[in-house]
Structures are given as structure tokens and as C-alpha cells.
Design a protein around this motif. Structure first.
Motif, mmCIF file in Angstrom:
data_model
loop_
_atom_site.group_PDB
_atom_site.id
_atom_site.type_symbol
_atom_site.label_atom_id
_atom_site.label_comp_id
_atom_site.label_asym_id
_atom_site.label_seq_id
_atom_site.Cartn_x
_atom_site.Cartn_y
_atom_site.Cartn_z
ATOM 1 N N PRO A 1 60.653 73.901 116.101
ATOM 2 C CA PRO A 1 61.375 75.274 116.281
ATOM 3 C C PRO A 1 61.956 75.357 117.705
ATOM 4 C CG PRO A 1 59.053 75.582 115.612
ATOM 5 C CD PRO A 1 59.111 74.018 116.015
ATOM 6 N N LEU B 1 63.778 78.373 118.516
ATOM 7 C CA LEU B 1 64.033 79.861 118.987
ATOM 8 C C LEU B 1 63.389 79.881 120.447
ATOM 9 C CD1 LEU B 1 65.710 81.728 117.490
ATOM 10 C CD2 LEU B 1 63.486 82.757 116.474
ATOM 11 N N ARG B 2 64.025 80.549 121.272
ATOM 12 C CA ARG B 2 63.455 80.714 122.602
ATOM 13 C C ARG B 2 63.859 82.194 123.348
ATOM 14 N NH1 ARG B 2 61.109 76.614 121.482
ATOM 15 N NH2 ARG B 2 60.425 74.974 122.499
ATOM 16 N N SER B 3 63.071 82.875 123.995
ATOM 17 C CA SER B 3 63.775 83.968 124.460
ATOM 18 C C SER B 3 64.416 83.548 125.736
ATOM 19 C CB SER B 3 62.376 84.895 125.397
ATOM 20 O OG SER B 3 61.656 84.010 126.165
ATOM 21 N N ALA C 1 62.292 81.983 128.687
ATOM 22 C CA ALA C 1 61.708 80.321 128.372
ATOM 23 C C ALA C 1 62.913 79.655 128.415
ATOM 24 C CB ALA C 1 60.986 80.659 126.946
ATOM 25 N N SER D 1 51.463 71.336 108.673
ATOM 26 C CA SER D 1 52.535 72.301 109.540
ATOM 27 C C SER D 1 53.362 73.004 108.690
ATOM 28 C CB SER D 1 53.378 71.248 110.323
ATOM 29 O OG SER D 1 54.355 72.326 111.094
ATOM 30 N N THR D 2 53.805 73.984 108.834
ATOM 31 C CA THR D 2 54.785 74.917 108.257
ATOM 32 C C THR D 2 56.207 74.259 108.343
ATOM 33 O OG1 THR D 2 54.878 76.718 109.844
ATOM 34 C CG2 THR D 2 53.534 76.980 108.261
ATOM 35 N N ASN D 3 56.329 73.436 109.333
ATOM 36 C CA ASN D 3 57.586 73.102 109.792
ATOM 37 C C ASN D 3 57.795 71.660 109.400
ATOM 38 O OD1 ASN D 3 58.795 71.324 111.912
ATOM 39 N ND2 ASN D 3 59.994 73.265 112.511
ATOM 40 N N PHE E 1 57.505 68.631 111.856
ATOM 41 C CA PHE E 1 56.253 68.096 112.185
ATOM 42 C C PHE E 1 55.558 67.649 110.742
ATOM 43 C CE2 PHE E 1 56.674 71.044 115.828
ATOM 44 C CZ PHE E 1 56.547 70.112 117.023
ATOM 45 N N TRP F 1 49.515 65.557 114.116
ATOM 46 C CA TRP F 1 49.889 65.550 115.392
ATOM 47 C C TRP F 1 49.063 66.179 116.377
ATOM 48 C CZ3 TRP F 1 54.960 64.435 116.939
ATOM 49 C CH2 TRP F 1 55.277 64.837 117.832
ATOM 50 N N LEU G 1 49.897 75.397 126.258
ATOM 51 C CA LEU G 1 49.651 74.371 125.130
ATOM 52 C C LEU G 1 50.382 73.318 125.184
ATOM 53 C CD1 LEU G 1 49.202 76.762 121.829
ATOM 54 C CD2 LEU G 1 47.662 76.071 123.368
ATOM 55 N N HIS H 1 51.849 69.160 123.746
ATOM 56 C CA HIS H 1 51.661 68.090 122.950
ATOM 57 C C HIS H 1 50.691 66.943 123.720
ATOM 58 C CE1 HIS H 1 54.908 69.397 120.483
ATOM 59 N NE2 HIS H 1 55.770 69.180 121.562
ATOM 60 N N GLY I 1 62.898 73.308 125.731
ATOM 61 C CA GLY I 1 61.574 72.539 126.642
ATOM 62 C C GLY I 1 60.381 72.556 126.000
ATOM 63 N N VAL I 2 59.492 71.695 126.250
ATOM 64 C CA VAL I 2 58.067 71.719 125.748
ATOM 65 C C VAL I 2 57.535 70.889 126.604
ATOM 66 C CG1 VAL I 2 58.382 71.733 123.322
ATOM 67 C CG2 VAL I 2 58.423 69.338 124.494
ATOM 68 N N LEU I 3 55.918 70.936 126.729
ATOM 69 C CA LEU I 3 55.099 70.280 127.644
ATOM 70 C C LEU I 3 54.481 69.319 126.850
ATOM 71 C CD1 LEU I 3 53.728 73.528 129.073
ATOM 72 C CD2 LEU I 3 54.799 72.200 130.425
ATOM 73 N N GLN J 1 56.717 82.420 119.751
ATOM 74 C CA GLN J 1 57.800 81.653 119.637
ATOM 75 C C GLN J 1 58.132 80.802 120.776
ATOM 76 O OE1 GLN J 1 61.697 84.165 119.220
ATOM 77 N NE2 GLN J 1 61.805 83.334 121.410
ATOM 78 N N ASP J 2 57.845 81.235 121.978
ATOM 79 C CA ASP J 2 58.176 80.323 123.222
ATOM 80 C C ASP J 2 57.457 79.481 123.556
ATOM 81 O OD1 ASP J 2 60.499 82.126 123.605
ATOM 82 O OD2 ASP J 2 59.698 83.013 125.264
#
Lengths: 418, 389
Positions: A24, A26-28, A31, A90-92, A95, A101, A115, A117, A140-142, B134-135
Motif C-alpha cells: 500500500p 497511500l500516505r498522509s 507521513a 493478506s488482503t494485498n 504481500f 510475512w 510496527l 517488518h 517509507g517503512v520500518l 494507512q500511514d
């Protein structure tokens, strides 16, 4: 322990190439501030300037004191895993294709709960090192990693999704006449690249280092002149579907400002290589790479550009060259958007003056081919989209981010080469 | 607190209705909400003009809210509320409506909740569930609530020593209750062996720890006791209610809910003890959340729910009747209507109108709600103590 990757087998031509799917994206807007820093490999969270409270997820207003003065600060990467799970569904689609995962809840040393990975070598209760990177959606992810290097650490499935590791991949270096191109070839092979395609324009013209390149295994010369559309097209037809990483080392730089020259010949040459060269490469290689972005362990994964730091703000001593670099940098931003959705990372390597004949009168520090190639391979291995090489580029970056207006005027008053 | 809470005396809840659930529906939330109103009308004889207040909960009404629904369904209320609180919507709707009736702002409030379930609707809902989700949550594996609840179940098990068998006992007992409840989508018995050997979804969560998303609607009316008597409608008294959002922000991972903040208020206002409750309807999106409610509502001490489960029988007729219709785990989760399911069942039990197994001597019962995993934890909690007429 991460299972070591095996060399990918030859592709079965009867099977459909897997179409890229994305996590996904989508980000604000807040974010997206996290994503912009993650793209540089920087782990940063928002801090309130008024009360010093740390915020996560990204906010618009401090939850502690309701100030809107939130600033991004790089933080300590230490954390502890409070809980973990292995997702089996997963719904995605992205993934789903990569199940199972692992994810976990991490308490960062700075206090925030996130949260992330999980690397295969970390578990609940472990102290971990948390990194920020962009994922295949470009956001970006962690991810939580072991604090110390573990066997085959980079081969971990989740890790390899965030990086662009050259291991077992095939790389095109577009111009190996340059010192950087040659150093890069050796560094890529040392990093486990399966093959390096060596782009050479006008291959009948001799160049220093050619004999050594010819002695290297797992390399192949490819005629490639980025100033000729036909040449780029031919190269893409012959090897385009085998290029997992493209590194554009072709550059044309001459000293001089616009009024120190007569006519537009030199400026056109600079544009032909620096801007239109990239333009042609993107048009002929980009779409093929985009279609192969989910093609197994040696999928197409990254496009690397080398730009002079003066792409960000013009240095009049190299005024027209700076202008062509700025044009090319802008085109790279366009290309990043075009690659979005495929998962291919567009990596920009911004550097100060190279230690070559066209920067000969400049005082040090200047960048050697080894320094450049080391930085490029590191960016690929770490999956970083924007990197600044050397002291000059890093100093320039800080000044540019602090106040581009001041920097522009400083540069205008510092046109002389001394 | 300097202001003493008013009791709800003289205000009652009547006419619990359920529009039978189905797994998938191509209808809209509007359709299901309309069906709930029709069911309320059929149950009470009231028409649109007789109901002057509405309280609506639905995830899937977009781009409408309760406002658009008034024109769509031909309502002209003088009091209107839209409660987007997921699993806490039922109890919160009840307490809002009760105050409206008590103050005279409305005479009869129709509380309705529904969601449809198109194929793929669940994924679409998760994609844009909340900004923090979402974020900072959905990008990590997109497991939806399964991922979040797996993490806090993992932490709960390690902290308090709960075993999968304990969660299994809750699920098996609910299935037993559901076999007698006509609207339950799960019609087959469930054994502990089947529970234990189910496929993992997100360890430690396995298949029977998860609810089945479906389509359905629930509703009830809130009115004065006087009106209920005049219309000869069986009614439930509202002894007390609580509501809390975003409690215990300092907890690194959710092992308790907001009920723990307000439970003393809940019982002192009701004037009864937990031991007097003849049933408990928890919000059971996952069995670990039911365990937290046993503790945080005061039925046992914190951390003792695993023992509490081992020491009790949870079926109707057992020592601690819990989720007497089968709960969401066995009836199905019809979106926001899942936040009403425990309340409509509680109203049926307390008024002696159970559709399935009836709890005997049912004079006091508790209904709890829990909703909205915004990022890493559920933010809304609510509970009500109901008393028989």
C-alpha cells in the motif's frame, strides 16, 4: 538464519513474467515527510519543538501540547521487539505473493511504539536495529534487523524487497571509459553481480583500462553511445531484458560559464550526454525494466544516476555543465514517477567534483573512481534512493537545505577556480 | 468529578431486531439500514413519522452519512446522530439516545446499524480505515485486524499465561450457543480439537479466532418507559453505561481497554455487583478481547481471565453465560452491526425474548463494546448494565 539465495535459474520463456504488485502506497502528507527521509536511509521521527514529545505515527499537531511546530529529527535506531507475528494471509496482492510475512511491535529507545517488518533473525524480546527505507510502493517503512551482522543477512526475503542488492543481478554500466565506470565494474562483480554489461561508445577508439576490463569474467562489452538514439535502441534490443540494474556513468563536463564561451556548441554537447543521454536511456531501457520489476530474485530493481551536486544550484565556474545537470536531475524526478508502481527504485547519487582531467585545476577534495563506485554499490545494497558522496556534496546539501537563496548568492560570488 | 451523573430512570430500550445475515450481499448499507427500520416498524407498529430521532452506524454509507440517509429513507427526525465507532457503536448509540429521550429532545429514537458485504468490500474498507492505519499499520503486510490482534494476543499470552486452549474454550462455547440461534451463519458444531488444528492466519491467531465478515443489520428503539408500557412492548432498563476513548496511551502494547478506567463508575451507578450479572455480551472480534473485558469490567482481576475461563462454563446454562447468541465469532461480523449484535441479544435476553437459548431468571446483564483499531490498538470502549422491567 537467512537462507542463502541460490543463483537464479534461467528463465522459462513459456511462463508469464509476473506483473509487479505494490504494498500500500497511500500516505498522509505528514507521513510523506517520513518517506522523504527514509529514501535517504535516514530514520527520523517528529519531535515537538515546544515540549520535545516524540510523535508516531506522523501527526499535524503534537498530542502532548497541541503545538503545530513538529520537526523531523534523526533518532537512535535501537529498539526492542514487544510482540511479533507471522502473517499467513493478506488482503494485498504484493504481500499475498510473498507470504508468510513477519511483522512486529517495536518499542524504540526514544520511546515511540512502531510496527515494523522483521528480519528472519530477530524475535520477540530481542534488541534490534531499526532502519527506515522506501518499499516497492516508494513510501517509507520500518524494518527491524539484528544488531550484529548475521550469516546471509542481506539475503533475507523482506530485506531484499527493500534493497537493490547487486548479488546475482545483471548490471549495465553505460560508459566504462570513465574511471568511475571501471571501478564500478570491479565493485559490482565483487558484490556478487552475475554479469556486468560494459557500455562503450565508439569502441574502435582505445581507452586506458580497456585491457583490464577485457580480462574480467562475467562481463560483456556493449556498443552504446548515449548521444545516438539508434545506438541506445540497438543496445536495449540486444540486452534490455537482461538489465536488472542500470547505472548511468556517461557524463560530459567542461569548465566555463555562459559568457566565457562563444556559441552553444559545448553547451549542446553537455546537453546531448547529460540530459538527452539520460532521456534516450529512459525511453529505451525504462519500459523494459519496468515490466520486469517482479521477475524473481533477479528482477529489475534499480536505476542509478550520477549527478553533479551543482544540479541543485548552479556553480558558475561550471555554469553550462551545471545547467545540463539540473535539466537531467529534473528529468530523473519525472522518471521516478514513471517507475512508481513498478517498484523499481530510482537512485540519484549526487557528487562533488571528480578527480578527472576536466576538474584538474580544482583544489581537493575530489572524488576518485573508487570512492564513487563504493558509494553507488552501498546505495544499491542499502536500497537508498538519494545519496551524497564526499565532503563537498554533503556540505553543499546542508547549505542548500538550510537556505537555497543564500547558497545561490554564495555561489555567484565564488566563480573563480583557485 | 463534581457533577453527579443522572440515572437513566424512566428511559428504556425495546424492540431488538436483526435482519438475517448473509455472507455476501450486492445490496448497499442503505438497503440494509432500510430493512432494519422496516423490521423495527413491523415489531412495534410505529411508522416513520412516529420516530423523531435516529442514531446510525455503518462503515459503508460513504459518501453519505446519517444526513443523506434521512432523505433516502424518507425520515424527518428532530434529533440525528451518526456514530462511527465500530464495535462500540451499539452501547454508545444507546446512551446517546437515552439522554435524548430523557431530556425530551426526542420521543422515540431508532438506533440502527448495518453494513453490506460486497465481494472485496473488506479489503477496500481496510485500505482507508483510518489515517494512522494507512500511514503506519496497513503498509506492514496488510493483514488488517488479524495482524494487529495477533501482536496483542502474542503479548497477552506471554504476559498473562493464556493458552490457545483458553481462547478455544471461549470459541467452542460460543459455537454451542450459536447452534440454537437462528441467525448464526455458523451452523456446524466446533470441537476444541478442530479449533486447535485450524490453519494459522497470523500466529498465534488461527482460523477460528477470526470472525467472518458478512452483511446484516441490527436495530432497537429507545423511548420512555411510559410509552413502552402504553404500547405493550417488553422493555429493558438502562442501569448504567460507560464510554472511553484512547485510554492508557502510555501502555506500549494493548493489554487492557478503557473499561478499566470506568468500571467502578459502571457498577456504582448500576447499584449491582458483577456477580449479579446473569450474562455478559463481550465484543468478540478476537477471543483475547473478550478475556480483556472479563478483567477490565471487573469479573476477575487483571491477568486472571485465563483462570476465569478455565474455572467457568460459558454456554447458556453454564456458570457464566457469555455471548449467548454465539457472538460475532459464530454469528458473523456484519461491519458496524457487529457493534450492535451483543446489545440486541442482551435486550432479547433481559426481556425474555431470546431467539436461541434463554438465560434463566435474567434480571441483570452486561453488554460491552470495543472498536476501531486506529493504528496499534482499539480506541473505543463502552459498556452498559441492563436490568429487566
Amino acid at each position: 538464519m537467512a537462507k542463502p539465495l541460490s543463483p537464479p535459474k534461467a528463465k522459462n520463456p513459456l511462463l508469464r513474467t509476473r506483473v509487479p504488485a505494490n504494498p500500500p502506497g497511500l500516505r498522509s502528507r505528514a507521513a510523506t515527510g517520513f518517506s522523504a527521509r527514509a529514501a535517504e536511509g535516514i530514520l527520523a521521527l517528529q519531535y515537538c519543538s515546544a515540549c520535545n514529545a516524540v510523535s508516531y505515527p506522523a501527526r499535524d499537531i503534537c498530542a502532548n501540547c497541541w503545538s503545530d511546530d513538529l520537526e523531523w529529527r534523526e533518532i537512535d535506531s535501537a529498539g526492542e521487539i514487544l510482540a511479533s507475528t507471522t502473517l499467513q494471509s493478506s488482503t494485498n496482492v504484493y504481500f499475498r505473493e510473498r507470504m508468510p510475512w513477519r511483522i512486529g511491535t517495536i518499542k524504540l529507545a526514544v520511546g515511540a511504539i512502531v510496527l515494523a517488518h522483521l528480519h528472519v533473525d530477530v524475535n520477540t524480546g530481542d534488541t534490534v536495529r531499526v532502519i527506515a527505507r522506501t518499499d516497492k510502493s516508494g513510501q517509507g517503512v520500518l524494518m527491524a534487523l539484528p544488531t550484529k551482522e548475521t550469516p546471509n543477512m542481506a539475503d533475507d526475503k523482506a530485506m531484499r524487497e527493500l534493497t537493490c542488492d547487486p548479488k546475482y543481478r545483471r548490471v549495465l554500466v553505460t560508459d566504462v571509459r570513465t574511471e568511475t565506470g571501471q571501478a564500478l565494474t570491479k565493485a559490482l562483480l565483487a558484490a556478487g553481480a552475475k554479469k556486468v554489461f560494459l557500455g562503450v561508445a565508439d569502441d574502435w577508439k582505445p581507452f586506458p583500462g580497456k585491457a583490464e576490463l577485457e580480462s574480467l569474467e562475467n562481463t560483456e562489452f556493449v556498443p552504446l553511445n548515449v548521444t545516438l538514439d539508434g545506438s541506445v535502441l540497438e543496445a536495449s534490443k540486444s540486452i534490455g531484458a537482461k538489465v536488472d540494474i542500470l547505472i548511468n556513468t556517461a557524463q560530459y563536463v567542461r569548465p566555463g560559464s555562459v559568457m566565457s564561451r562563444n556559441g552553444t556548441v559545448t553547451a549542446k554537447d553537455e546537453m546531448e550526454v547529460n540530459y538527452f543521454g539520460l532521456h534516450r536511456l529512459l525511453q529505451h531501457f525504462g519500459p523494459i525494466m519496468r515490466s520486469r520489476a517482479a521477475d524473481g530474485d533477479n528482477s529489475a530493481v534499480a536505476w542509478v544516476n550520477m549527478f553533479s551536486i551543482y544540479a541543485l544550484s548552479n556553480w558558475p565556474a561550471y555554469g553550462t555543465a551545471s545547467a545540463s545537470q539540473a535539466a537531467a536531475y529534473s528529468l530523473a524526478q519525472n522518471a521516478r514517477a514513471d517507475f512508481m508502481g513498478s517498484g523499481i527504485k530510482l537512485i540519484n547519487v549526487l557528487h562533488g567534483p571528480l578527480d578527472d582531467e576536466w576538474h584538474q585545476p580544482l583544489s581537493p577534495p575530489k572524488l576518485t573512481g573508487n570512492k564513487m563506485s563504493g558509494s553507488i554499490v552501498a546505495a544499491l545494497q542499502q536500497g537508498i534512493e538519494l545519496t551524497f558522496v564526499g565532503d563537498i556534496a554533503n556540505d553543499f546539501k546542508d547549505r542548500w537545505r538550510e537556505d537555497p537563496g543564500v547558497l545561490e548568492r554564495e555561489l555567484a560570488h565564488n566563480t573563480h577556480i583557485d | 468529578m463534581t457533577v453527579k451523573r443522572m440515572s437513566y430512570e424512566g428511559v428504556v430500550a425495546v424492540a431488538p431486531v436483526t435482519v438475517p445475515y448473509i455472507r455476501y450481499s450486492h445490496q448497499t448499507a442503505h438497503w440494509w439500514l432500510g430493512k432494519a427500520l422496516k423490521a423495527l416498524s413491523d415489531a412495534t407498529g410505529l411508522r416513520s413519522a412516529d420516530i423523531d430521532g435516529y442514531c446510525v452506524s455503518s462503515f459503508d454509507l460513504f459518501p453519505d452519512t446519517a444526513v443523506g440517509l434521512t432523505q433516502h429513507l424518507g425520515l424527518s427526525p428532530r434529533w440525528l446522530d451518526h456514530i462511527p465507532m465500530g464495535g462500540a457503536s451499539g452501547v454508545v448509540g444507546l446512551r446517546r439516545a437515552a439522554r435524548a429521550v430523557q431530556s425530551g429532545d426526542a420521543e422515540v429514537v431508532g438506533c440502527i446499524s448495518a453494513d453490506s458485504n460486497h465481494v472485496d468490500a473488506f479489503r477496500n474498507m481496510l485500505t482507508a480505515f483510518s489515517r494512522f492505519s494507512q500511514d503506519a499499520s496497513f503498509p506492514y503486510g496488510s493483514g488488517g485486524p488479524n495482524g494487529n490482534f495477533a501482536l496483542l494476543t502474542d503479548a497477552y499470552m506471554k504476559t498473562y499465561g493464556a493458552k490457545r486452549e483458553d481462547f478455544g474454550k471461549i470459541c467452542v462455547a460460543q459455537r454451542e450457543n450459536a447452534l440454537k440461534f437462528p441467525h448464526a451463519l455458523m451452523k456446524k458444531p466446533l470441537t476444541l480439537d478442530q479449533y486447535m488444528s485450524a490453519r494459522p492466519i497470523a500466529e498465534p491467531i488461527h482460523l477460528f479466532d477470526c470472525v467472518m465478515p458478512c452483511a446484516g443489520a441490527e436495530g432497537f428503539l429507545v423511548m420512555s418507559e411510559e410509552n413502552a408500557k402504553a404500547m405493550n412492548l417488553p422493555y429493558a432498563n438502562i442501569l448504567s453505561t460507560i464510554e472511553r476513548h484512547n485510554a492508557f496511551t502510555e501502555d506500549p502494547i494493548q493489554l487492557r481497554g478503557g473499561w478499566a478506567v470506568d468500571k467502578d463508575d459502571l457498577w456504582s451507578m448500576a447499584g449491582v455487583q458483577p456477580s449479579q450479572a446473569k450474562f455478559l455480551q463481550t465484543y468478540d472480534d478476537y477471543p483475547v478481547i473478550s478475556m480483556m473485558q472479563f478483567e477490565d469490567l471487573g469479573f476477575c482481576e487483571k491477568g486472571e481471565a485465563p483462570d476465569f475461563v478455565r474455572d467457568n462454563t460459558l454456554e447458556v446454562g453454564g456458570s457464566f453465560p457469555h455471548n449467548t447468541s454465539g457472538g460475532q465469532l459464530s454469528v458473523g461480523q456484519a461491519g458496524a452491526a457487529g457493534g450492535y449484535l451483543g446489545l440486541t441479544e442482551g435486550l432479547r435476553q433481559i426481556t425474555g425474548q431470546a431467539l436461541g437459548a434463554q438465560v434463566e431468571n435474567c434480571d441483570v446483564g452486561v453488554v460491552a463494546g470495543f472498536g476501531m483499531i486506529n493504528f496499534d490498538r482499539g480506541l473505543c470502549s463502552a459498556a452498559a448494565v441492563l436490568g429487566s422491567a
